[in-house]
Design a protein around this motif. Sequence first.
Motif, PDB file in Angstrom:
ATOM      1  N   ASN A 249       0.742  -1.420   0.001  1.00 44.62           N
ATOM      2  CA  ASN A 249      -0.204   0.041  -0.161  1.00 44.62           C
ATOM      3  C   ASN A 249       0.858   1.218  -0.108  1.00 44.62           C
ATOM      4  OD1 ASN A 249      -2.904  -1.239   0.645  1.00 44.62           O
ATOM      5  ND2 ASN A 249      -1.609  -2.153   2.101  1.00 44.62           N
ATOM      6  N   LYS A 250       1.742   1.330  -0.974  1.00 48.13           N
ATOM      7  CA  LYS A 250       2.675   2.397  -1.174  1.00 48.13           C
ATOM      8  C   LYS A 250       2.210   3.846  -1.248  1.00 48.13           C
ATOM      9  CE  LYS A 250       6.636  -0.511  -2.851  1.00 48.13           C
ATOM     10  NZ  LYS A 250       7.082  -0.419  -1.506  1.00 48.13           N
ATOM     11  N   THR A 251       0.928   3.970  -1.511  1.00 51.51           N
ATOM     12  CA  THR A 251       0.314   5.068  -1.614  1.00 51.51           C
ATOM     13  C   THR A 251      -0.646   5.378  -0.319  1.00 51.51           C
ATOM     14  OG1 THR A 251      -1.635   4.189  -2.893  1.00 51.51           O
ATOM     15  CG2 THR A 251       0.364   5.183  -4.044  1.00 51.51           C
ATOM     16  N   SER A 252      -0.571   4.590   0.750  1.00 51.94           N
ATOM     17  CA  SER A 252      -1.414   4.647   1.936  1.00 51.94           C
ATOM     18  C   SER A 252      -1.236   6.137   2.493  1.00 51.94           C
ATOM     19  CB  SER A 252      -1.180   3.781   2.771  1.00 51.94           C
ATOM     20  OG  SER A 252      -1.642   4.155   4.356  1.00 51.94           O
ATOM     21  N   ASN A 253      -2.445   6.709   2.690  1.00 53.85           N
ATOM     22  CA  ASN A 253      -2.744   7.990   3.531  1.00 53.85           C
ATOM     23  C   ASN A 253      -1.817   7.944   4.756  1.00 53.85           C
ATOM     24  OD1 ASN A 253      -4.263  10.430   4.008  1.00 53.85           O
ATOM     25  ND2 ASN A 253      -4.447   9.590   6.086  1.00 53.85           N
ATOM     26  N   ALA A 254      -1.608   6.667   5.452  1.00 55.10           N
ATOM     27  CA  ALA A 254      -0.843   6.592   6.743  1.00 55.10           C
ATOM     28  C   ALA A 254       0.607   7.354   6.441  1.00 55.10           C
ATOM     29  CB  ALA A 254      -0.753   5.354   7.151  1.00 55.10           C
ATOM     30  N   LEU A 255       0.913   7.024   5.086  1.00 55.89           N
ATOM     31  CA  LEU A 255       2.344   7.647   4.932  1.00 55.89           C
ATOM     32  C   LEU A 255       2.555   9.204   4.585  1.00 55.89           C
ATOM     33  CD1 LEU A 255       3.323   4.658   2.577  1.00 55.89           C
ATOM     34  CD2 LEU A 255       4.049   4.817   4.800  1.00 55.89           C
ATOM     35  N   LYS A 256       1.403   9.572   4.704  1.00 51.01           N
ATOM     36  CA  LYS A 256       1.332  11.130   4.512  1.00 51.01           C
ATOM     37  C   LYS A 256       0.783  12.037   5.495  1.00 51.01           C
ATOM     38  CE  LYS A 256      -0.569   9.817  -0.249  1.00 51.01           C
ATOM     39  NZ  LYS A 256      -1.714   9.681  -1.045  1.00 51.01           N
ATOM     40  N   VAL A 257       0.592  11.296   6.866  1.00 47.09           N
ATOM     41  CA  VAL A 257       0.160  11.805   7.959  1.00 47.09           C
ATOM     42  C   VAL A 257       1.040  12.886   8.541  1.00 47.09           C
ATOM     43  CG1 VAL A 257      -0.554  11.470  10.305  1.00 47.09           C
ATOM     44  CG2 VAL A 257      -1.427  10.068   8.574  1.00 47.09           C
ATOM     45  N   ALA A 312      -5.224   5.391  10.360  1.00 49.51           N
ATOM     46  CA  ALA A 312      -4.497   6.642   9.720  1.00 49.51           C
ATOM     47  C   ALA A 312      -4.786   6.071   8.055  1.00 49.51           C
ATOM     48  CB  ALA A 312      -3.264   6.671   9.812  1.00 49.51           C
ATOM     49  N   HIS A 313      -4.550   4.778   7.841  1.00 46.54           N
ATOM     50  CA  HIS A 313      -4.656   4.145   6.264  1.00 46.54           C
ATOM     51  C   HIS A 313      -6.004   4.852   5.751  1.00 46.54           C
ATOM     52  CE1 HIS A 313      -4.038   1.791   2.837  1.00 46.54           C
ATOM     53  NE2 HIS A 313      -5.475   1.000   3.264  1.00 46.54           N
ATOM     54  N   VAL A 314      -7.178   4.597   6.459  1.00 54.01           N
ATOM     55  CA  VAL A 314      -8.488   5.067   6.069  1.00 54.01           C
ATOM     56  C   VAL A 314      -8.812   6.476   6.430  1.00 54.01           C
ATOM     57  CG1 VAL A 314      -9.036   2.664   6.178  1.00 54.01           C
ATOM     58  CG2 VAL A 314      -9.502   4.053   8.004  1.00 54.01           C
ATOM     59  N   ASN A 315      -7.944   7.261   6.735  1.00 53.15           N
ATOM     60  CA  ASN A 315      -7.808   8.681   6.861  1.00 53.15           C
ATOM     61  C   ASN A 315      -9.138   8.918   7.966  1.00 53.15           C
ATOM     62  OD1 ASN A 315      -7.166  11.204   6.466  1.00 53.15           O
ATOM     63  ND2 ASN A 315      -8.501  11.516   4.661  1.00 53.15           N
ATOM     64  N   LEU A 316      -8.899   8.307   9.138  1.00 53.74           N
ATOM     65  CA  LEU A 316      -9.891   8.641  10.186  1.00 53.74           C
ATOM     66  C   LEU A 316      -9.182   8.997  11.488  1.00 53.74           C
ATOM     67  CD1 LEU A 316     -12.583   5.718   9.708  1.00 53.74           C
ATOM     68  CD2 LEU A 316     -12.897   8.374   9.498  1.00 53.74           C
TER      69      LEU A 316
END
Length: 489
Positions: A249-257, A312-316
Amino acid sequence: MVVILIAAVQFSLHSSVHRTSGLDDANSDSNNNRNNNPISMAASSSDKLANTKAVPRINSPDKTDNQSSSSSFPVHYTTFSTACSASQNWQSFMFFYFAAKVRQPGYVVRIASGCTPEQQAQLLEFQKTHISKLSTKFSVHFTPDFSTVSGDSYKYYNKPFGLQHWLEHGLKYTHDKANEDVIVMILDPDMILLRPLTYDFTESNVMIHKSQRGVPKVKKVVHGQPWASLYAFGNGPFRVDLDYVFADNKTSNALKVSGEEQNHNYPGGPPYMATGKDMYAIVNAWCSLVPRVHHVYEGLLGEMYGWSLGAAHVNLPHTLAESFMISNTEISDGEGWQLIDALTDDEVCEYSTTKTYEDKLPYTMHFCQNYWLGKWFIGKYRLDSDFLSCSTSLLMEPPDNLATLYDFYIKPGGKPYGQKVKVRPTQAKREAFMICQLIKRFNDAASWHKQQACIEEGGEDKGNYEKSWIFHHHLDVDNNEGGEKTAKW
């Protein structure tokens, strides 16, 4: 006579049968009218006679205790995950009992993972003969043992995968779109509710952790706005090997937090609260990520790290509360100790279920620590799991002025035994609160259980209601004769 000796139920992990019950009851609930809770204190906290049998004073619970006519109040599910061990059985009983005591709205579900068929039968019998008397909306859901689901061995896999199992097979989340709007909470079995925990904090004294996102405009659990208790691990989840965790999941939102959100919106733990829709999304991400987290981080908090990264992955991002629980008396920030510090000396050892008193308190006590002051002590690992049995005495209750009596503690198993460890006045007050509240609440719950289980056919009550057990040989802080008391309650 039905007597359950929980010590005899030495459960292991090995089964896949599941069951839920009570899900067809009325669902609209509120936390009003708690002053008249028919589950009154079974043993009066003012009873200072250590060897006097308490007069049973509990009435049968009203099954409509926690119902409200408000159609806008969402259905609540309070869940907690356990194995089938003797220790988690008595903790589960305590959880159910105090959920009934404070009139926790909605359904309360124990998710028990890995029970043998024999253990399931015993738990279901106990549920039928005892827990159902507290509420028909209290149930147990059985799941397989997930501790080796990823090829390694990690017992806490049962928490995310057990909840996912309940969502899909117990709640049947995907079968009814209305499940998107329910409120789902996750607590730990060693938590005691001190007041009702609901989705609405509008009129609450809840202490919200500061973040750049600010206090939510609507102080409720709503879609896109999960809540959790602040835990002290900061951005720990984001310091593990994220390249490995998110390899697929290299574009996961968790990597952008952002770093700010990592520290102030994601270091959460039980109680977790979310709408059904958000909970299902987080739990599925949690189950997907937690094995990979455990492969690179084998610490105790691995499953909690998995939750944070899943959210974080599901942006919550979460609204984190600092007053959902109290646990560690030495912590300076992040738990609800400010509320305990503000109590008067007379209130520290008061055991009351009036709304006025409850509203001064945090929402839960998380009794995962040891608590000590002078020679007064309480700790879950020194409790024998058969303390609910008819023949076992209750705990001796401390004096109401305990907080002002000592500025030190003596550990039951200290090395050397008898060593006095100094504590600050603030910590002494906190230790006294936990000792008084846990002992009185354990006695209350145990007394209620004895009144159900220890009545013989002729009506004679064979329960031992003596408040006599202490964790040292005696309470004289200057007399260390006998050394450590190794026997448990």
